[in-house]
Design a protein around this motif. Structure first.
Motif, PDB file in Angstrom:
ATOM      1  N   ARG A  89       5.133   1.593  -6.439  1.00 35.53           N
ATOM      2  CA  ARG A  89       4.403   0.522  -5.559  1.00 35.53           C
ATOM      3  C   ARG A  89       3.215   1.157  -5.181  1.00 35.53           C
ATOM      4  O   ARG A  89       2.908   2.180  -4.959  1.00 35.53           O
ATOM      5  CB  ARG A  89       5.216  -0.062  -4.509  1.00 35.53           C
ATOM      6  N   PRO A  90       1.796   0.551  -5.387  1.00 33.36           N
ATOM      7  CA  PRO A  90       0.674   1.129  -5.184  1.00 33.36           C
ATOM      8  C   PRO A  90       1.077   0.734  -3.454  1.00 33.36           C
ATOM      9  O   PRO A  90       1.674  -0.322  -2.673  1.00 33.36           O
ATOM     10  CB  PRO A  90       0.057   0.027  -5.636  1.00 33.36           C
ATOM     11  N   LEU A  91      -0.019   2.122  -2.773  1.00 32.09           N
ATOM     12  CA  LEU A  91      -0.096   1.997  -1.224  1.00 32.09           C
ATOM     13  C   LEU A  91      -1.536   1.620  -0.767  1.00 32.09           C
ATOM     14  O   LEU A  91      -2.902   2.109  -1.490  1.00 32.09           O
ATOM     15  CB  LEU A  91       0.696   3.492  -0.916  1.00 32.09           C
ATOM     16  N   LEU A  92      -1.495   1.077   0.423  1.00 30.76           N
ATOM     17  CA  LEU A  92      -2.742   0.488   1.061  1.00 30.76           C
ATOM     18  C   LEU A  92      -2.464   1.464   2.091  1.00 30.76           C
ATOM     19  O   LEU A  92      -2.077   0.865   2.881  1.00 30.76           O
ATOM     20  CB  LEU A  92      -3.234  -0.786   0.793  1.00 30.76           C
ATOM     21  N   VAL A  93      -3.757   2.185   2.866  1.00 29.05           N
ATOM     22  CA  VAL A  93      -3.259   2.945   3.788  1.00 29.05           C
ATOM     23  C   VAL A  93      -4.123   2.050   4.811  1.00 29.05           C
ATOM     24  O   VAL A  93      -5.668   2.114   4.208  1.00 29.05           O
ATOM     25  CB  VAL A  93      -3.618   4.165   4.030  1.00 29.05           C
ATOM     26  N   VAL A  94      -4.148   1.936   5.763  1.00 30.86           N
ATOM     27  CA  VAL A  94      -5.198   0.938   6.661  1.00 30.86           C
ATOM     28  C   VAL A  94      -4.679   2.033   7.945  1.00 30.86           C
ATOM     29  O   VAL A  94      -3.903   1.895   8.937  1.00 30.86           O
ATOM     30  CB  VAL A  94      -4.192  -0.723   6.930  1.00 30.86           C
ATOM     31  N   SER A  95      -6.187   2.275   9.163  1.00 26.65           N
ATOM     32  CA  SER A  95      -5.950   3.011   9.589  1.00 26.65           C
ATOM     33  C   SER A  95      -7.282   2.328  10.563  1.00 26.65           C
ATOM     34  O   SER A  95      -7.485   0.798  10.631  1.00 26.65           O
ATOM     35  CB  SER A  95      -6.660   4.412  10.034  1.00 26.65           C
ATOM     36  N   GLU A  96      -7.746   2.004  12.345  1.00 28.14           N
ATOM     37  CA  GLU A  96      -8.713   1.513  12.294  1.00 28.14           C
ATOM     38  C   GLU A  96      -9.746   1.550  11.660  1.00 28.14           C
ATOM     39  O   GLU A  96     -10.403   0.231  11.950  1.00 28.14           O
ATOM     40  CB  GLU A  96      -8.938   2.631  14.000  1.00 28.14           C
ATOM     41  N   THR A  97     -10.860   2.075  11.308  1.00 23.75           N
ATOM     42  CA  THR A  97     -11.762   2.835  10.954  1.00 23.75           C
ATOM     43  C   THR A  97     -12.066   2.838   9.313  1.00 23.75           C
ATOM     44  O   THR A  97     -12.820   2.575   8.896  1.00 23.75           O
ATOM     45  CB  THR A  97     -12.899   3.576  11.642  1.00 23.75           C
ATOM     46  N   GLY A  98     -11.301   3.573   8.546  1.00 20.66           N
ATOM     47  CA  GLY A  98     -10.861   3.648   7.342  1.00 20.66           C
ATOM     48  C   GLY A  98     -11.132   5.175   7.128  1.00 20.66           C
ATOM     49  O   GLY A  98     -11.338   5.456   6.046  1.00 20.66           O
ATOM     50  N   ARG A  99     -12.083   5.800   8.190  1.00 23.53           N
ATOM     51  CA  ARG A  99     -12.017   7.132   7.898  1.00 23.53           C
ATOM     52  C   ARG A  99     -11.525   8.432   8.237  1.00 23.53           C
ATOM     53  O   ARG A  99     -11.581   9.731   7.779  1.00 23.53           O
ATOM     54  CB  ARG A  99     -13.965   7.755   9.137  1.00 23.53           C
ATOM     55  N   ASP A 100     -11.235   8.267   8.392  1.00 22.92           N
ATOM     56  CA  ASP A 100      -9.463   9.109   9.394  1.00 22.92           C
ATOM     57  C   ASP A 100      -7.793   9.623   8.336  1.00 22.92           C
ATOM     58  O   ASP A 100      -7.014  10.051   9.510  1.00 22.92           O
ATOM     59  CB  ASP A 100      -9.230   8.654  10.822  1.00 22.92           C
ATOM     60  N   THR A 101      -8.245   9.293   6.846  1.00 24.92           N
ATOM     61  CA  THR A 101      -7.180   8.269   6.390  1.00 24.92           C
ATOM     62  C   THR A 101      -6.850   9.813   5.256  1.00 24.92           C
ATOM     63  O   THR A 101      -5.306   9.893   4.526  1.00 24.92           O
ATOM     64  CB  THR A 101      -6.586   7.384   5.687  1.00 24.92           C
ATOM     65  N   SER A 102      -7.587  10.532   5.441  1.00 29.55           N
ATOM     66  CA  SER A 102      -7.941  11.673   4.559  1.00 29.55           C
ATOM     67  C   SER A 102      -6.485  13.068   4.595  1.00 29.55           C
ATOM     68  O   SER A 102      -5.943  12.706   2.929  1.00 29.55           O
ATOM     69  CB  SER A 102      -8.931  12.659   4.137  1.00 29.55           C
ATOM     70  N   ARG A 103      -6.185  13.087   5.405  1.00 30.97           N
ATOM     71  CA  ARG A 103      -4.685  13.478   5.641  1.00 30.97           C
ATOM     72  C   ARG A 103      -3.791  12.854   4.716  1.00 30.97           C
ATOM     73  O   ARG A 103      -2.344  13.520   4.685  1.00 30.97           O
ATOM     74  CB  ARG A 103      -4.961  14.421   6.825  1.00 30.97           C
ATOM     75  N   ILE A 104      -3.663  11.801   5.856  1.00 25.74           N
ATOM     76  CA  ILE A 104      -2.316  10.543   5.169  1.00 25.74           C
ATOM     77  C   ILE A 104      -2.290  10.508   3.808  1.00 25.74           C
ATOM     78  O   ILE A 104      -1.299  10.272   3.341  1.00 25.74           O
ATOM     79  CB  ILE A 104      -3.097   9.763   6.067  1.00 25.74           C
ATOM     80  N   ILE A 105      -3.496   9.982   3.284  1.00 27.53           N
ATOM     81  CA  ILE A 105      -3.093  10.129   1.610  1.00 27.53           C
ATOM     82  C   ILE A 105      -2.935  10.298   0.631  1.00 27.53           C
ATOM     83  O   ILE A 105      -1.890  11.691   0.295  1.00 27.53           O
ATOM     84  CB  ILE A 105      -5.046   9.407   1.222  1.00 27.53           C
ATOM     85  N   THR A 106      -3.442  12.414   1.357  1.00 31.56           N
ATOM     86  CA  THR A 106      -3.305  13.612   0.646  1.00 31.56           C
ATOM     87  C   THR A 106      -1.448  13.880   0.822  1.00 31.56           C
ATOM     88  O   THR A 106      -1.106  14.461   0.065  1.00 31.56           O
ATOM     89  CB  THR A 106      -3.894  14.893   1.038  1.00 31.56           C
TER      90      THR A 106
END
Length: 138
Positions: A89-106
């Motif tokens: 399944r595709p994943l959509l990562v949600v944070s508070e501002t969307g700018r701090d997810t690069s480590r999580i996506i990696t």
């Protein structure tokens, strides 16, 4: 006409090269990290691709309001819990501002999740777009 290797010409070349790199950097970073979706596109991603929403904010923030059907996984726990997420399944990562997810996506991609997107602007953008929120634990 011969090119003259003067300090002024070399400085001009350096400025042009640096400017080009700076202009290209956002596109390079986006391609490395994956797709970033505005709220309306995220709704389509969730509905048409059956994407699983992963909310990486704090537990308190999640309980106050989150996207319906979102699964809460604290950002600090993502590497330990990534294997339990469905890889089909595709994943959509949600944070508070969307700018701090690069480590999580990696980290998710390193664990074999091939289709991972970021909610551009995070839950703040979602709320500003008047998209619905659920509350409580999930």
């Amino acid at each position: 006409m011969d090119f003259i290797y003067s300090p002024e010409n070399l400085m001009l070349i350096a400025v042009v090269l640096l400017s080009g790199i700076m202009l290209a950097w956002p596109a390079i970073a986006r391609s490395r990290l994956g797709t970033s979706l505005v709220p309306a596109a995220a709704v389509q991603y969730i509905n048409h691709k059956n994407a699983l929403v992963i909310d990486v904010r704090t537990s308190e923030a999640f309980q106050k309001g989150h996207i319906a059907q979102a699964r809460h996984i604290a950002a600090s726990d993502i590497e330990q819990k990534a294997d339990a997420l469905p890889k089909n399944r595709p994943l959509l990562v949600v944070s508070e501002t969307g700018r701090d997810t690069s480590r999580i996506i990696t980290a998710l991609k390193a664990k074999g999740h091939t289709e991972v997107a970021n909610l551009d602007g995070g839950l703040r953008a979602w709320s500003q777009a008047n998209m619905p929120l659920s509350s409580g634990k999930r």
